[in-house]
Design an enzyme around this catalytic site. Structure first.
Site, PDB file in Angstrom:
ATOM      1  N   PRO A 187      45.736  44.084  32.366  1.00  0.00           N
ATOM      2  CA  PRO A 187      46.959  43.460  31.837  1.00  0.00           C
ATOM      3  C   PRO A 187      47.827  44.432  31.044  1.00  0.00           C
ATOM      4  O   PRO A 187      48.999  44.147  30.787  1.00  0.00           O
ATOM      5  CB  PRO A 187      46.447  42.326  30.937  1.00  0.00           C
ATOM      6  CG  PRO A 187      44.990  42.483  30.829  1.00  0.00           C
ATOM      7  CD  PRO A 187      44.516  43.483  31.828  1.00  0.00           C
ATOM      8  N   GLU A 197      35.508  42.090  28.462  1.00  0.00           N
ATOM      9  CA  GLU A 197      36.672  42.468  27.638  1.00  0.00           C
ATOM     10  C   GLU A 197      37.459  43.617  28.242  1.00  0.00           C
ATOM     11  O   GLU A 197      38.531  43.967  27.763  1.00  0.00           O
ATOM     12  CB  GLU A 197      36.221  42.844  26.230  1.00  0.00           C
ATOM     13  CG  GLU A 197      35.735  41.675  25.391  1.00  0.00           C
ATOM     14  CD  GLU A 197      36.785  40.575  25.268  1.00  0.00           C
ATOM     15  OE1 GLU A 197      37.954  40.887  24.991  1.00  0.00           O
ATOM     16  OE2 GLU A 197      36.416  39.405  25.489  1.00  0.00           O
ATOM     17  N   ARG A 216      50.282  42.770  54.641  1.00  0.00           N
ATOM     18  CA  ARG A 216      51.236  41.981  55.444  1.00  0.00           C
ATOM     19  C   ARG A 216      52.500  42.764  55.770  1.00  0.00           C
ATOM     20  O   ARG A 216      53.245  42.376  56.667  1.00  0.00           O
ATOM     21  CB  ARG A 216      51.575  40.652  54.760  1.00  0.00           C
ATOM     22  CG  ARG A 216      52.333  40.797  53.476  1.00  0.00           C
ATOM     23  CD  ARG A 216      52.362  39.467  52.730  1.00  0.00           C
ATOM     24  NE  ARG A 216      53.116  38.430  53.428  1.00  0.00           N
ATOM     25  CZ  ARG A 216      54.454  38.370  53.461  1.00  0.00           C
ATOM     26  NH1 ARG A 216      55.185  39.286  52.857  1.00  0.00           N
ATOM     27  NH2 ARG A 216      55.055  37.403  54.096  1.00  0.00           N
ATOM     28  N   ASP A 225      61.932  37.427  53.253  1.00  0.00           N
ATOM     29  CA  ASP A 225      61.175  37.104  52.043  1.00  0.00           C
ATOM     30  C   ASP A 225      61.964  37.407  50.789  1.00  0.00           C
ATOM     31  O   ASP A 225      62.808  38.314  50.769  1.00  0.00           O
ATOM     32  CB  ASP A 225      59.883  37.917  51.967  1.00  0.00           C
ATOM     33  CG  ASP A 225      58.831  37.403  52.924  1.00  0.00           C
ATOM     34  OD1 ASP A 225      58.991  36.289  53.436  1.00  0.00           O
ATOM     35  OD2 ASP A 225      57.852  38.136  53.136  1.00  0.00           O
TER      36      ASP A 225
END
Ligand code: SAH
Length: 248
Positions: A88, A115, A153, A168
């Site tokens: 993150p 963690e 893809r 898209d």
């Protein structure tokens, strides 16, 4: 293209290897996947992959050594592959990164748990830290699945014409607009009709309707993408006139 994934939960990766568009591309040999479990690179009887954090605090931290040996195993015949840690605190993944990834030979994706991972492993082995967004998951497996899906893809031949990626959202990388709404049969569902423009068979009118839907949706939800498209010179005079009409 080849992906190597380092994960304590190898069984999760059948999701992308065996199903849908990415599964078909895998069967066609457009990409390959190897999954390495850090537990197989431990040297104690308990096969320990995590330990308590120095300095105290809750949770456990993934130890550097099993991760590093797993990365080395993955690198054995592809030493030049980038090593991406799911984190993150990394750079936010986007369509441009998916496009660049799909043009290369693949990557080694490292999935954290608990963690997080020992910083010395990051310093020694990781070339990029990549985030799925500003939220915290319990592991890097879902981000790794998402990254592989988004890149595979885009491989030539992965999507057939009817599934083309051209329309898209974000297609023109960061200067793309959001996709327009889609409809399929029946023509009337629960009393609600398909927009008449889509039934007209008039290709120019359909294209104009879709473009305007994209512009309106993007202005409402992601005005930053309108600004980026404008700065990149991707908005026509007609687009600008339509956007101006929306503000009144
Ligand atoms: N303590 C960490 C979160 C650990 S979550 C922090 O606050 O930054 C456990 C693992 O899940 C992480 O090591 C990472 O590999 C993965 N993960 C969680 N959220 C993620 C996200 N948004 N993007 C990418 N990986 C994520």
């Amino acid at each position: 293209m080849r992906f190597d994934v380092i994960s304590l939960f190898p069984e999760l990766f059948s999701a992308v290897r065996d199903h849908g568009v990415t599964g078909r591309a895998h069967r066609q040999g457009l990409w390959s996947l190897r999954v390495w479990n850090p537990r197989d690179f431990t040297h104690d009887v308990h096969r320990t992959v995590d330990d308590r954090p120095y300095g105290g605090g809750p949770g456990m931290v993934m130890m550097a050594q099993p991760l590093e040996e797993a990365v080395h195993a993955a690198q054995a015949d592809r030493a030049d592959a980038p090593v991406w840690l799911m984190s993150p605190t990394g750079r936010r993944f986007d369509q441009r990164m998916a496009q660049e990834l799909s043009e290369g030979r693949g990557a080694i994706l490292v999935c954290g748990r608990y963690e997080g991972v020992d910083q010395r492993f990051i310093r020694r082995c990781v070339t990029h830290e990549v985030s799925m967004g500003d939220f915290v998951l319990s592991g890097g497996e879902i981000p790794a699945l998402a990254i592989m899906d988004s890149a595979v893809r885009l491989l030539p031949g992965a999507l057939n014409d009817r599934e083309s990626a051209h329309q898209d959202s974000f297609h023109e990388t960061l200067t793309g607009l959001l996709d327009s709404p889609h409809y399929t049969r029946p023509e009337v569902y629960q009393g609600e009709s398909v927009p008449p423009e889509l039934l007209s068979g008039h290709h120019a009118n359909i294209a104009l309707w879709r473009r305007r839907q994209s512009l309106a949706l993007t202005l409402a939800r992601r005005p930053d993408l309108i600004e980026a498209a404008r700065a990149a010179g991707r908005l026509s005079k007609a687009d600008e006139a339509f956007l101006a009409s929306l503000k009144h």
